[in-house]
Design a protein around this motif. Structure first.
Motif, mmCIF file in Angstrom:
data_model
loop_
_atom_site.group_PDB
_atom_site.id
_atom_site.type_symbol
_atom_site.label_atom_id
_atom_site.label_comp_id
_atom_site.label_asym_id
_atom_site.label_seq_id
_atom_site.Cartn_x
_atom_site.Cartn_y
_atom_site.Cartn_z
ATOM 1 N N ALA A 5 9.510 -22.985 12.459
ATOM 2 C CA ALA A 5 10.008 -23.278 13.892
ATOM 3 C C ALA A 5 10.455 -21.869 14.562
ATOM 4 O O ALA A 5 9.994 -21.620 15.599
ATOM 5 N N LEU A 6 11.216 -21.114 13.814
ATOM 6 C CA LEU A 6 11.470 -19.633 14.417
ATOM 7 C C LEU A 6 10.130 -18.713 14.452
ATOM 8 O O LEU A 6 10.079 -18.156 15.693
ATOM 9 N N ILE A 7 9.191 -18.865 13.593
ATOM 10 C CA ILE A 7 7.766 -18.024 13.681
ATOM 11 C C ILE A 7 7.141 -18.509 14.979
ATOM 12 O O ILE A 7 6.622 -17.847 15.712
ATOM 13 N N ALA A 8 7.215 -19.959 15.153
ATOM 14 C CA ALA A 8 6.455 -20.455 16.316
ATOM 15 C C ALA A 8 6.888 -20.128 17.498
ATOM 16 O O ALA A 8 6.389 -19.771 18.339
ATOM 17 N N ALA A 9 8.239 -20.155 17.468
ATOM 18 C CA ALA A 9 9.064 -19.602 18.777
ATOM 19 C C ALA A 9 8.826 -18.158 19.166
ATOM 20 O O ALA A 9 8.645 -17.846 20.255
ATOM 21 N N SER A 10 9.133 -17.436 17.974
ATOM 22 C CA SER A 10 9.152 -15.729 18.383
ATOM 23 C C SER A 10 9.202 -14.960 17.157
ATOM 24 O O SER A 10 10.169 -15.179 16.204
ATOM 25 N N PRO A 11 8.189 -14.226 16.810
ATOM 26 C CA PRO A 11 8.285 -13.295 15.638
ATOM 27 C C PRO A 11 9.462 -12.449 15.490
ATOM 28 O O PRO A 11 9.936 -12.039 14.288
ATOM 29 N N LEU A 12 9.935 -12.244 16.735
ATOM 30 C CA LEU A 12 11.348 -11.099 16.870
ATOM 31 C C LEU A 12 12.350 -12.267 16.168
ATOM 32 O O LEU A 12 13.255 -11.681 15.459
ATOM 33 N N ALA A 13 12.307 -13.382 16.561
ATOM 34 C CA ALA A 13 13.293 -14.231 16.165
ATOM 35 C C ALA A 13 13.420 -14.422 14.536
ATOM 36 O O ALA A 13 14.416 -14.189 13.647
ATOM 37 N N PHE A 14 12.088 -14.450 13.784
ATOM 38 C CA PHE A 14 12.198 -14.126 12.479
ATOM 39 C C PHE A 14 12.403 -13.146 12.045
ATOM 40 O O PHE A 14 13.292 -12.996 10.769
ATOM 41 N N LYS A 15 12.283 -11.988 12.579
ATOM 42 C CA LYS A 15 12.761 -10.804 11.959
ATOM 43 C C LYS A 15 14.528 -10.670 11.907
ATOM 44 O O LYS A 15 15.030 -9.838 11.266
ATOM 45 N N VAL A 16 14.987 -11.252 13.256
ATOM 46 C CA VAL A 16 16.329 -11.211 13.310
ATOM 47 C C VAL A 16 16.959 -12.305 12.247
ATOM 48 O O VAL A 16 17.988 -11.681 11.434
ATOM 49 N N LEU A 17 16.098 -13.245 11.880
ATOM 50 C CA LEU A 17 16.653 -13.936 10.579
ATOM 51 C C LEU A 17 16.771 -13.306 9.353
ATOM 52 O O LEU A 17 17.826 -13.376 8.475
#
Length: 209
Positions: free
Chosen positions: A63-75
């Protein structure tokens, strides 16, 4: 998924399953106080509970990847920090005593204790947070999709936990007696695991672009 990628993950999973904690010490305590069937049931139940956390990690990270690659990096960065924190706590550990881990009581046989282990592991939010932080650190953005890699790593972790915990269950008596006489061994197991996770967290933080 490459051989090096899988080998690194299996090594980390093995040390994590081996390091003294509520699950494996609970298995040992059960084997000593109740018997092998109960200990093996609890061991495999704990391992099976990892599948629940794998599914949550797959769905959450996807879900994070679909929403934003930046969010995945933050994770990933948050996960790296969490792994370093776990490592520091393990490095500071004074060891874990088998005597302080009480075996679950009531009921008997394999099935009741399998369900106890499954439920105890599956609903533990700390384990869920760990999986959400731990599994993405091994994802590589090539070859298999991220959800497929997460699912594979989660399944491998469950198998590794079943093998290690199952071995503890089958040899609970001798291992428990040995650990009670050599509690400093648990200190060095914790420190080895702590060093691994600090190093993994630092490598992950340094490698994120």
């Amino acid at each position: 998924m490459t051989f090096d990628q899988i080998a690194l993950f299996l090594g980390a999973a093995f040390l994590l399953a081996l390091a003294p904690g509520p699950d494996n010490l609970g298995v040992l305590a059960l084997g000593i106080s109740r018997g092998r069937a109960e200990a093996l049931g609890f061991a495999l139940g704990c391992a099976a509970g990892c599948i629940n956390h794998t599914l949550l990690a797959v769905l959450g990270v996807s879900a994070l990847i679909a929403a934003s690659p930046l969010a995945f990096k933050v994770l990933q960065m948050a996960g790296a920090a969490y792994l370093i924190w776990i490592g520091i706590q393990a490095l500071r550990s004074r060891g874990t005593s088998l005597a302080r881990n009480r075996a679950p009581q009531a009921g008997s046989g394999f099935r009741p204790y399998f369900m106890r282990g499954l439920i105890a592991n599956a609903i533990n939010p700390k384990v869920g947070l760990f999986f959400l932080s731990f599994l993405p650190q091994f994802v590589r953005h090539s070859g298999w999709s991220t959800p497929a890699q997460l699912a594979a790593f989660g399944a491998l972790f469950a198998v590794m936990a079943a093998l290690v915990f199952g071995t503890f269950a089958m040899a609970a008596g001798p291992i428990g007696t040995w650990l009670r006489r050599r509690e400093r061994v648990t200190v060095w197991l914790d420190r080895t695991t702590g060093g691994l996770f600090v190093g993994l967290g630092l490598l992950t933080a340094g490698g994120i672009r």
